[in-house]
Structure formats: C-alpha cells, structure tokens
Design an enzyme around this catalytic site. Structure first.
Site, PDB file in Angstrom:
ATOM      1  N   HIS A  89     -13.237  69.444   4.496  1.00 40.73           N
ATOM      2  CA  HIS A  89     -14.211  69.534   3.407  1.00 40.73           C
ATOM      3  C   HIS A  89     -13.871  68.548   2.303  1.00 40.73           C
ATOM      4  O   HIS A  89     -12.786  67.984   2.264  1.00 40.73           O
ATOM      5  CB  HIS A  89     -14.295  70.958   2.860  1.00 40.73           C
ATOM      6  CG  HIS A  89     -13.038  71.475   2.238  1.00 40.73           C
ATOM      7  ND1 HIS A  89     -12.644  71.158   0.964  1.00 40.73           N
ATOM      8  CD2 HIS A  89     -12.084  72.314   2.727  1.00 40.73           C
ATOM      9  CE1 HIS A  89     -11.514  71.779   0.679  1.00 40.73           C
ATOM     10  NE2 HIS A  89     -11.138  72.482   1.742  1.00 40.73           N
ATOM     11  N   CYS A 105      -6.685  73.960   4.835  1.00 37.12           N
ATOM     12  CA  CYS A 105      -7.794  73.046   5.141  1.00 37.12           C
ATOM     13  C   CYS A 105      -7.390  71.581   5.007  1.00 37.12           C
ATOM     14  O   CYS A 105      -6.357  71.256   4.441  1.00 37.12           O
ATOM     15  CB  CYS A 105      -8.973  73.318   4.208  1.00 37.12           C
ATOM     16  SG  CYS A 105      -9.867  74.824   4.608  1.00 37.12           S
TER      17      CYS A 105
END
Length: 129
Positions: A89, A105
């Site tokens: 992301h 992440c």
C-alpha cells in the site's frame, strides 16, 4: 510477478520474464515482520478502508476502522492484499521507505503504488524474502 527483497527494501516487478521496474519500500518492524514465502495477490482496492490491527503498534486506534480516502487513512491510495491482513500500500510517511516501520505490510510512496497498481493483476505471484 513481484519480488520483495527485505534486506535491501526493494520491490521488483517482472513482466513476461523480464525485469520491468523497481521501487524502494518499507517493511514490517522486527516485532511485526513481513512474512516470507511465495504468495499471490488476493485482492486490490482503490482508496481502501483501513481495518486497524488490534495491537500495541496501533495505539488507541487498535480494532477500529478508518474510511478509505480519508487523510487519516495510512494506506493512502491503493491496496494489494497478500495474506492475513498484510499487503502492499501507499504511505504518507515517506521517511519510512527504506526501513522496517510497518505492522508487516509493504509500504510504498503514493506515486509509486499508483504506478504499480494497474500493472499487477489479482492472482499475480509475489515472492518475499
């Protein structure tokens, strides 16, 4: 296919068995490591909702959700889900690129994740090591 080189904080995109491009990334902190192995992109979202992990890392936001497109949403413009709440992301914390800063992440500069997003289909292979 995407490869993530955690040691060098590098994401590489391979198209038709040829190197296409690479980007700097941030990965998970030692307490919340980015998983290693072979995965597939499970889902993709534009301006994703953030389901905040219920962990000390998230502080008082733990267990809540933040609306997609909100300035307070750290996932920023794009999401490519990998496994168990871990994905690729964007981030507004540009200073974190090149470090172990996330909750597992893979973070990218917003402009970079916007460039990468249309090049990676759901089901694409991702190898993280």
């Amino acid at each position: 296919m995407i490869t993530i080189d955690k040691q060098h904080f590098k994401l590489r995109l391979v198209k038709h068995l040829k190197f296409a491009t690479s980007y700097g990334v941030a990965i998970g902190q030692p307490a919340y490591p980015t998983p290693e192995g072979r995965f597939r992109i499970q889902d993709k979202q534009v301006n994703p909702v953030w389901s905040v992990p219920n962990s000390p890392w998230a502080g008082e936001l733990g267990g809540s959700t933040v609306a997609g497109g909100s300035a307070a949403n750290p996932l920023k413009a794009r999401w490519m889900g990998i496994t168990d709440g871990v994905g690729i992301h964007g981030t507004g914390d540009d200073y974190s690129i090149g470090s172990a800063a996330s909750h597992g992440c893979i973070r990218m500069h917003v402009a970079d994740v916007k460039r990468l997003y249309p090049l990676v289909p759901v089901g694409a292979t991702i190898v993280i090591r």
